[in-house]
Design a protein around this motif. Structure first.
Motif, PDB file in Angstrom:
ATOM      1  N   GLY A  79       0.724  -1.297  -0.015  1.00 22.92           N
ATOM      2  CA  GLY A  79       0.019  -0.001  -0.056  1.00 22.92           C
ATOM      3  C   GLY A  79       0.804   1.380  -0.043  1.00 22.92           C
ATOM      4  N   LYS A  80       0.285   2.226  -0.219  1.00 22.42           N
ATOM      5  CA  LYS A  80       1.028   3.610  -0.151  1.00 22.42           C
ATOM      6  C   LYS A  80       1.848   4.000   1.058  1.00 22.42           C
ATOM      7  CE  LYS A  80       0.474   8.672  -1.025  1.00 22.42           C
ATOM      8  NZ  LYS A  80      -0.534   9.653  -1.139  1.00 22.42           N
ATOM      9  N   ASN A  81       1.368   3.437   2.027  1.00 16.65           N
ATOM     10  CA  ASN A  81       2.032   3.556   3.364  1.00 16.65           C
ATOM     11  C   ASN A  81       2.022   2.055   4.239  1.00 16.65           C
ATOM     12  OD1 ASN A  81       1.954   6.549   3.534  1.00 16.65           O
ATOM     13  ND2 ASN A  81      -0.358   6.255   3.915  1.00 16.65           N
ATOM     14  N   GLN A  82       2.147   1.114   3.464  1.00 19.59           N
ATOM     15  CA  GLN A  82       2.203  -0.162   3.935  1.00 19.59           C
ATOM     16  C   GLN A  82       3.347  -0.836   2.971  1.00 19.59           C
ATOM     17  OE1 GLN A  82       0.533  -1.296   6.709  1.00 19.59           O
ATOM     18  NE2 GLN A  82      -0.225   0.631   6.578  1.00 19.59           N
ATOM     19  N   PRO A  83       4.373  -1.602   3.727  1.00 23.71           N
ATOM     20  CA  PRO A  83       5.562  -2.209   2.839  1.00 23.71           C
ATOM     21  C   PRO A  83       5.116  -3.505   2.064  1.00 23.71           C
ATOM     22  CG  PRO A  83       5.524  -2.968   5.174  1.00 23.71           C
ATOM     23  CD  PRO A  83       4.512  -1.955   5.011  1.00 23.71           C
ATOM     24  N   ALA A  84       5.589  -3.589   1.175  1.00 24.14           N
ATOM     25  CA  ALA A  84       5.367  -5.061   0.253  1.00 24.14           C
ATOM     26  C   ALA A  84       5.609  -6.158   0.943  1.00 24.14           C
ATOM     27  CB  ALA A  84       6.246  -4.872  -0.873  1.00 24.14           C
ATOM     28  N   ILE A  85       4.557  -7.276   1.063  1.00 32.02           N
ATOM     29  CA  ILE A  85       4.779  -8.252   2.085  1.00 32.02           C
ATOM     30  C   ILE A  85       4.431  -9.500   1.088  1.00 32.02           C
ATOM     31  CG2 ILE A  85       3.650  -9.535   3.779  1.00 32.02           C
ATOM     32  CD1 ILE A  85       3.257  -6.920   5.279  1.00 32.02           C
ATOM     33  N   LEU A  86       5.134 -10.657   1.379  1.00 34.74           N
ATOM     34  CA  LEU A  86       5.041 -11.680   0.655  1.00 34.74           C
ATOM     35  C   LEU A  86       4.915 -13.031   1.552  1.00 34.74           C
ATOM     36  CD1 LEU A  86       4.963 -13.703  -1.858  1.00 34.74           C
ATOM     37  CD2 LEU A  86       7.447 -13.611  -1.787  1.00 34.74           C
ATOM     38  N   ASP A  87       3.907 -13.645   1.663  1.00 30.29           N
ATOM     39  CA  ASP A  87       3.798 -15.092   2.436  1.00 30.29           C
ATOM     40  C   ASP A  87       3.558 -16.114   1.499  1.00 30.29           C
ATOM     41  OD1 ASP A  87       3.837 -13.619   4.880  1.00 30.29           O
ATOM     42  OD2 ASP A  87       1.728 -13.425   4.863  1.00 30.29           O
ATOM     43  N   ALA A  88       4.377 -17.202   1.530  1.00 29.35           N
ATOM     44  CA  ALA A  88       4.480 -18.284   1.107  1.00 29.35           C
ATOM     45  C   ALA A  88       4.900 -19.674   1.666  1.00 29.35           C
ATOM     46  CB  ALA A  88       5.224 -17.980  -0.406  1.00 29.35           C
ATOM     47  N   GLN A  89       4.542 -20.534   1.061  1.00 30.54           N
ATOM     48  CA  GLN A  89       5.029 -21.890   1.689  1.00 30.54           C
ATOM     49  C   GLN A  89       5.313 -22.871   0.418  1.00 30.54           C
ATOM     50  OE1 GLN A  89       1.980 -24.237   4.068  1.00 30.54           O
ATOM     51  NE2 GLN A  89       3.474 -25.393   4.693  1.00 30.54           N
ATOM     52  N   TRP A  90       6.377 -23.457   0.656  1.00 26.04           N
ATOM     53  CA  TRP A  90       6.841 -24.695  -0.078  1.00 26.04           C
ATOM     54  C   TRP A  90       7.146 -26.148   0.313  1.00 26.04           C
ATOM     55  CZ3 TRP A  90      11.295 -21.057   0.242  1.00 26.04           C
ATOM     56  CH2 TRP A  90      12.419 -21.655   0.628  1.00 26.04           C
ATOM     57  N   ASP A 144      11.666 -31.253   2.016  1.00 24.31           N
ATOM     58  CA  ASP A 144      11.600 -29.993   2.754  1.00 24.31           C
ATOM     59  C   ASP A 144      10.489 -29.384   2.641  1.00 24.31           C
ATOM     60  OD1 ASP A 144      12.741 -27.587   3.812  1.00 24.31           O
ATOM     61  OD2 ASP A 144      13.558 -26.769   2.227  1.00 24.31           O
ATOM     62  N   ASN A 145       9.924 -28.621   3.785  1.00 21.62           N
ATOM     63  CA  ASN A 145       8.779 -27.912   3.806  1.00 21.62           C
ATOM     64  C   ASN A 145       8.954 -26.852   4.752  1.00 21.62           C
ATOM     65  OD1 ASN A 145       5.901 -27.343   4.024  1.00 21.62           O
ATOM     66  ND2 ASN A 145       5.393 -29.013   5.572  1.00 21.62           N
ATOM     67  N   ARG A 146       8.699 -25.649   4.086  1.00 19.23           N
ATOM     68  CA  ARG A 146       9.068 -24.221   4.881  1.00 19.23           C
ATOM     69  C   ARG A 146       8.180 -23.184   4.441  1.00 19.23           C
ATOM     70  NH1 ARG A 146      15.158 -22.169   3.446  1.00 19.23           N
ATOM     71  NH2 ARG A 146      15.205 -24.818   3.581  1.00 19.23           N
ATOM     72  N   MET A 147       7.794 -22.403   5.528  1.00 16.68           N
ATOM     73  CA  MET A 147       6.933 -21.178   5.279  1.00 16.68           C
ATOM     74  C   MET A 147       8.027 -20.013   5.183  1.00 16.68           C
ATOM     75  SD  MET A 147       3.826 -22.161   8.056  1.00 16.68           S
ATOM     76  CE  MET A 147       2.857 -20.964   7.548  1.00 16.68           C
ATOM     77  N   VAL A 148       7.545 -18.970   4.454  1.00 16.03           N
ATOM     78  CA  VAL A 148       8.271 -17.868   4.198  1.00 16.03           C
ATOM     79  C   VAL A 148       7.593 -16.762   4.257  1.00 16.03           C
ATOM     80  CG1 VAL A 148       9.785 -16.786   2.596  1.00 16.03           C
ATOM     81  CG2 VAL A 148       9.778 -19.153   2.706  1.00 16.03           C
ATOM     82  N   HIS A 149       8.094 -15.656   5.151  1.00 16.55           N
ATOM     83  CA  HIS A 149       7.712 -14.353   5.248  1.00 16.55           C
ATOM     84  C   HIS A 149       8.464 -13.252   4.980  1.00 16.55           C
ATOM     85  CE1 HIS A 149       4.867 -11.010   6.963  1.00 16.55           C
ATOM     86  NE2 HIS A 149       6.269 -10.313   7.300  1.00 16.55           N
ATOM     87  N   LEU A 150       8.191 -12.288   4.010  1.00 17.39           N
ATOM     88  CA  LEU A 150       9.280 -11.625   3.349  1.00 17.39           C
ATOM     89  C   LEU A 150       8.634 -10.144   3.257  1.00 17.39           C
ATOM     90  CD1 LEU A 150      11.082 -13.583   0.683  1.00 17.39           C
ATOM     91  CD2 LEU A 150      11.947 -13.138   2.901  1.00 17.39           C
TER      92      LEU A 150
END
Length: 234
Positions: free
Chosen positions: A131-142, A153-159
């Motif tokens: 958002g304009k005042n919110q950071p870019a966020i990525l949540d994923a799992q592989w 391998d089983n991993r959750m990722v938050h960036l």
């Protein structure tokens, strides 16, 4: 009277025309930034099937969404995605992985007939926005599945990644997060490149020892011969 009315009509027509141009001005189209991945050189490198890649339902549209401070989402007024965001994500990850693994044998699911992968990557992206005042966020799992069907391998990722606030900066930040995801994924994949063959070579068969005849030699039975006296011949 008619002479005065004509300029007024012309003025109204011009104002409405200008308003129409401002309302119907086309919005800018955006694509994710895939960086500058190089061309993989190895034609016989690690074989990987990427996918299925599932993307959250709210991302499966051309509308470019903006995350508000209260957590809600609204459509951007100054831009939209140039096509399918889901397909854009697939292509970005495919090119990044092929480059980072230096392999021409990275394909999207479903794999072509006869393709035998070393690893299959099951990937789920549950959040990708900003958002304009919110950071870019990525949540994923592989999950990484080896050639024997075992989960390796089983991993959750938050960036997260900050940006300058403009729509263009937000799109670039989201692309950068996907590049970071592909980098972490490549690190997890590389140790699985040298797996043992799926079919183990057979050990040479041992020759059976010759059978020993354990039976004792047969002694012929005595048969009587009729003469003047009983004689037994063997």
């Amino acid at each position: 009277m008619n002479v005065l009315r004509l300029p007024l009509i012309a003025l109204l027509t011009g104002v409405l025309g200008l308003a129409g141009c401002s309302v119907h001005q086309p919005a800018a189209l955006y694509q994710l930034d895939s960086g500058t991945p190089g061309q993989p050189k190895q034609s016989a490198g690690m074989s990987v099937v990427l996918g299925p890649v599932t993307v959250a339902d709210y991302l499966q549209r051309e509308t470019l969404l903006q995350r508000q401070t209260d957590g809600s989402l609204s459509a951007a007024l100054d831009g939209r995605w140039a096509g399918s965001l889901s397909a854009d994500i697939d292509q970005l990850l495919l090119r990044q992985l092929a480059w980072r693994l230096d392999s021409q044998r990275v394909v999207l699911a479903p794999a072509p007939a006869g393709f035998s992968p070393d690893v299959q990557v099951l990937l789920s992206i549950t959040r990708l926005d900003s958002g304009k005042n919110q950071p870019a966020i990525l949540d994923a799992q592989w999950r990484l599945i080896d050639r024997r069907g075992q989960v390796r391998d089983n991993r959750m990722v938050h960036l997260e990644k900050p940006h300058e606030g403009t729509t263009a900066d937000q799109v670039k930040a989201q692309g950068d997060l996907l590049q970071q995801l592909s980098e972490q994924l490549a690190v997890a994949l590389k140790p699985l490149a040298n797996q043992p063959p799926l079919v183990e070579p057979r050990a040479p068969e041992k020759k059976a020892a010759p059978k020993q005849d354990s039976e004792k030699p047969k002694i012929p039975m005595a048969s009587p011969i009729r003469t003047d006296m009983e004689v037994f011949r063997f």
